[in-house]
Design an enzyme around this catalytic site. Sequence first.
Site, PDB file in Angstrom:
ATOM      1  N   ASP A 175       0.606 -39.846  21.752  1.00 19.40           N
ATOM      2  CA  ASP A 175       1.359 -40.279  20.559  1.00 19.40           C
ATOM      3  C   ASP A 175       2.602 -41.071  20.963  1.00 19.40           C
ATOM      4  O   ASP A 175       3.239 -41.682  20.111  1.00 19.40           O
ATOM      5  CB  ASP A 175       1.758 -39.079  19.689  1.00 19.40           C
ATOM      6  CG  ASP A 175       2.424 -37.974  20.500  1.00 19.40           C
ATOM      7  OD1 ASP A 175       1.780 -37.481  21.442  1.00 19.40           O
ATOM      8  OD2 ASP A 175       3.568 -37.620  20.200  1.00 19.40           O
ATOM      9  N   ASN A 176       2.940 -41.046  22.242  1.00 16.78           N
ATOM     10  CA  ASN A 176       4.107 -41.795  22.693  1.00 16.78           C
ATOM     11  C   ASN A 176       3.713 -43.049  23.475  1.00 16.78           C
ATOM     12  O   ASN A 176       4.509 -43.584  24.241  1.00 16.78           O
ATOM     13  CB  ASN A 176       5.002 -40.903  23.562  1.00 16.78           C
ATOM     14  CG  ASN A 176       5.702 -39.840  22.729  1.00 16.78           C
ATOM     15  OD1 ASN A 176       5.893 -40.007  21.531  1.00 16.78           O
ATOM     16  ND2 ASN A 176       6.063 -38.736  23.357  1.00 16.78           N
ATOM     17  N   LYS A 187      15.297 -43.184  12.619  1.00 13.13           N
ATOM     18  CA  LYS A 187      14.840 -41.971  13.307  1.00 13.13           C
ATOM     19  C   LYS A 187      15.873 -40.868  13.066  1.00 13.13           C
ATOM     20  O   LYS A 187      17.049 -41.041  13.397  1.00 13.13           O
ATOM     21  CB  LYS A 187      14.686 -42.264  14.800  1.00 13.13           C
ATOM     22  CG  LYS A 187      14.138 -41.099  15.605  1.00 13.13           C
ATOM     23  CD  LYS A 187      13.768 -41.549  17.013  1.00 13.13           C
ATOM     24  CE  LYS A 187      13.328 -40.371  17.872  1.00 13.13           C
ATOM     25  NZ  LYS A 187      12.979 -40.779  19.232  1.00 13.13           N
ATOM     26  N   ARG A 245      15.772 -47.996  14.979  1.00 13.86           N
ATOM     27  CA  ARG A 245      14.956 -48.443  16.106  1.00 13.86           C
ATOM     28  C   ARG A 245      14.125 -49.652  15.697  1.00 13.86           C
ATOM     29  O   ARG A 245      13.550 -49.673  14.607  1.00 13.86           O
ATOM     30  CB  ARG A 245      14.043 -47.284  16.506  1.00 13.86           C
ATOM     31  CG  ARG A 245      13.013 -47.623  17.546  1.00 13.86           C
ATOM     32  CD  ARG A 245      12.524 -46.386  18.236  1.00 13.86           C
ATOM     33  NE  ARG A 245      11.534 -45.640  17.468  1.00 13.86           N
ATOM     34  CZ  ARG A 245      11.007 -44.484  17.899  1.00 13.86           C
ATOM     35  NH1 ARG A 245      11.391 -43.959  19.036  1.00 13.86           N
ATOM     36  NH2 ARG A 245      10.126 -43.856  17.177  1.00 13.86           N
ATOM     37  N   ASP A 279      12.830 -30.041  10.858  1.00 11.87           N
ATOM     38  CA  ASP A 279      13.778 -30.348   9.776  1.00 11.87           C
ATOM     39  C   ASP A 279      13.883 -31.840   9.490  1.00 11.87           C
ATOM     40  O   ASP A 279      14.617 -32.260   8.590  1.00 11.87           O
ATOM     41  CB  ASP A 279      15.158 -29.779  10.110  1.00 11.87           C
ATOM     42  CG  ASP A 279      15.718 -30.338  11.424  1.00 11.87           C
ATOM     43  OD1 ASP A 279      15.046 -31.209  12.030  1.00 11.87           O
ATOM     44  OD2 ASP A 279      16.799 -29.906  11.837  1.00 11.87           O
ATOM     45  N   GLY A 280      13.178 -32.651  10.285  1.00 14.47           N
ATOM     46  CA  GLY A 280      13.206 -34.102  10.049  1.00 14.47           C
ATOM     47  C   GLY A 280      14.484 -34.771  10.530  1.00 14.47           C
ATOM     48  O   GLY A 280      14.682 -35.959  10.337  1.00 14.47           O
ATOM     49  N   GLY A 323       7.435 -37.295  11.718  1.00 16.22           N
ATOM     50  CA  GLY A 323       8.010 -36.088  11.133  1.00 16.22           C
ATOM     51  C   GLY A 323       9.496 -36.206  10.896  1.00 16.22           C
ATOM     52  O   GLY A 323      10.098 -35.436  10.159  1.00 16.22           O
ATOM     53  N   ASP A 348      10.190 -43.688  22.826  1.00 17.98           N
ATOM     54  CA  ASP A 348      10.568 -42.269  22.801  1.00 17.98           C
ATOM     55  C   ASP A 348      11.220 -41.805  24.087  1.00 17.98           C
ATOM     56  O   ASP A 348      10.579 -41.281  24.998  1.00 17.98           O
ATOM     57  CB  ASP A 348       9.360 -41.377  22.458  1.00 17.98           C
ATOM     58  CG  ASP A 348       9.284 -41.152  20.961  1.00 17.98           C
ATOM     59  OD1 ASP A 348      10.091 -41.768  20.238  1.00 17.98           O
ATOM     60  OD2 ASP A 348       8.443 -40.378  20.512  1.00 17.98           O
ATOM     61  N   GLY A 404       2.348 -37.357  13.221  1.00 21.36           N
ATOM     62  CA  GLY A 404       2.850 -38.288  12.212  1.00 21.36           C
ATOM     63  C   GLY A 404       4.359 -38.368  12.331  1.00 21.36           C
ATOM     64  O   GLY A 404       4.975 -37.585  13.055  1.00 21.36           O
TER      65      GLY A 404
HETATM   66  P1  AMP Z   1       8.402 -36.518  19.964  1.00 20.01           P
HETATM   67  O1  AMP Z   1       8.396 -35.393  20.940  1.00 20.01           O
HETATM   68  O2  AMP Z   1       9.792 -36.951  19.551  1.00 20.01           O
HETATM   69  O3  AMP Z   1       7.554 -37.651  20.373  1.00 20.01           O
HETATM   70  O4  AMP Z   1       7.764 -35.902  18.632  1.00 20.01           O
HETATM   71  C1  AMP Z   1       6.501 -35.324  18.565  1.00 20.01           C
HETATM   72  C2  AMP Z   1       6.166 -35.022  17.128  1.00 20.01           C
HETATM   73  O5  AMP Z   1       7.078 -34.058  16.581  1.00 20.01           O
HETATM   74  C3  AMP Z   1       6.231 -36.221  16.192  1.00 20.01           C
HETATM   75  O6  AMP Z   1       5.240 -36.069  15.217  1.00 20.01           O
HETATM   76  C4  AMP Z   1       7.603 -36.098  15.586  1.00 20.01           C
HETATM   77  O7  AMP Z   1       7.691 -36.735  14.337  1.00 20.01           O
HETATM   78  C5  AMP Z   1       7.707 -34.589  15.434  1.00 20.01           C
HETATM   79  N1  AMP Z   1       9.107 -34.148  15.395  1.00 20.01           N
HETATM   80  C6  AMP Z   1       9.994 -34.157  16.425  1.00 20.01           C
HETATM   81  N2  AMP Z   1      11.177 -33.670  16.024  1.00 20.01           N
HETATM   82  C7  AMP Z   1      11.068 -33.343  14.721  1.00 20.01           C
HETATM   83  C8  AMP Z   1      11.936 -32.787  13.744  1.00 20.01           C
HETATM   84  N3  AMP Z   1      13.199 -32.468  14.029  1.00 20.01           N
HETATM   85  N4  AMP Z   1      11.444 -32.600  12.506  1.00 20.01           N
HETATM   86  C9  AMP Z   1      10.189 -32.924  12.195  1.00 20.01           C
HETATM   87  N5  AMP Z   1       9.312 -33.438  13.066  1.00 20.01           N
HETATM   88  C10 AMP Z   1       9.733 -33.649  14.315  1.00 20.01           C
HETATM   89 MG    MG Z   2       7.022 -39.379  19.793  1.00 17.93          MG
END
Ligand code: AMP
Ligand code: MG
Length: 491
Positions: free
Chosen positions: A256-257, A117, A180, A129-130, A96, A266, A94
């Site tokens: 997911d990407n 983002k 984005r 940490d979002g 995050g 991404d 989801g």
């Molecule tokens: P990504 O590798 O950027 O495609 O992210 C994979 C998953 O990890 C997705 O669900 C992102 O929302 C979550 N995510 C990546 N970085 C963070 C973060 N700093 N805090 C919370 N969720 C994250």
């Molecule tokens: Mg992603």
Amino acid sequence: MQQERFSLDSDFKLENTYISLPELFFSRQLPSLVPTPQLVLFNKGLASEISLPESFFTTEKGLAFLCGNQLLKESIPIAQAYAGHQFGYFSTLGDGRAILLGEYVTPSGQRLDVQLKGSGRTPYSRRGDGKAALGPMLREYIISEGMHALGIPTTRSLAVVTTGERVYREQPLEGAILTRLAQSHIRIGTFQYTYRFGSTKDLQDLADYTLSRHFCSTTSIDNPYLYLLQEVIQRQAKLIAKWQLVGFIHGVMNTDNILLSGETIDYGPCAFMDTYDPHTVFSSIDTEGRYAYGNQPKMAGWNLARFAETLLPLLHENREKAILLAQDAISDFGRQYQNYFLNGMRAKLGLYTEDEQDPSLINCLLNLMQRYNADYTNTFYRLTTQNLSDMDLFNSNDFKEWYQAWQARLTQQGTSKEAVTSLMMQSNPAIIPRNYRVEEALDAATQHHDYDVLKALLQVITKPYDYNKIDEAYMHTPHTNGCNYRTFCGT
Ligand code: AMP
Ligand code: MG
């Protein structure tokens, strides 16, 4: 208090049709407040292309919008739910660290997600940490705009703001938020999530929503869900061929990407290949080479098979028949990909016509490039400009033999030299965002708050086919072997 967050007036509106889906698909979520936002990059060209008022974004109000401190009146910000196979393993994920502010409809009727983002925690943040750090958000901005200029479908980057916060990775880093834009953020993982946690009705709602958002009206189509599968397969085949043709390595082709719209999304550990070698991997986390350059088409097929699985309940009421339909559609991916790739390679070699010997002509060149450690982009550039010196490849007898065969093939098609050169110039970028150049720009920006290097890089990589105004300094290959270059996840 919440009322005050939704105080912005603007000349443009944001809708949110995604919330017409059941609540399973999203959570309403406000961006986190940030202390001292500052606009560091704004994409004027993109704003004007889609008629977003630049005058709004360069004011205090615009800044408040881009950092999420204030929202447009009546907007409905959400975080989207999804799942995904990450390096082969299923996880519930989801948004995050992203918030969908809403959908902007351009004057020409194109509907675009506007997403922040790095805007704080959501119900899907798990242990994260979002937040996002400045370097990776600038990186996404640079590469996505470079990809767009190369003619590759991609999400776009409207702006980067710093937040005034520190985010903690291996070390404290400057926090940032990227705005984005995307045709949508519906992923293979969105369907996987629904297949796993929702009902068949939820799946159908999502499929209908996706069809109406990205693919034409389906009222006259016999089996709209098979059509959806076929269309997604076709867009992936086209997209991955385009990646291969410029040497783009995504690095995290997890389900997911993968967007169903067919846009690239991404830009974490992605990079462009320098020396031609199908085994090239840049990502430090891809230890097995799952997403190596030469594996990308195969992995796209694997991802599409995961997508097809989620559609089984919709494809046919009889599961055996549904499986046959899905298999049939998936088995066509390889053929479609090969076609797009082959035709793209023909164009790179100035070939307008088709000959059954073309695959062998192309493979022969690629093998020679690998054997003589030739730079992928520069080889095609030099073939285009007929400057065949200074590279081991060009000095070899093997190449001379290949060159004769290529020239004979060009003569056989009977087109003028000018027509050949013109096709090659449109198909072979002179400039790509070379990894060391990107790192140099990020270093200057993040270490010294110097954005000049980055802006100069953006200038050249957004005109990759402009053979009349080439800055040769950007064509140099890295001094060290590019294969030692490593990228890290954009978290
Ligand atoms: P990504 O590798 O950027 O495609 O992210 C994979 C998953 O990890 C997705 O669900 C992102 O929302 C979550 N995510 C990546 N970085 C963070 C973060 N700093 N805090 C919370 N969720 C994250
Ligand atoms: Mg992603």
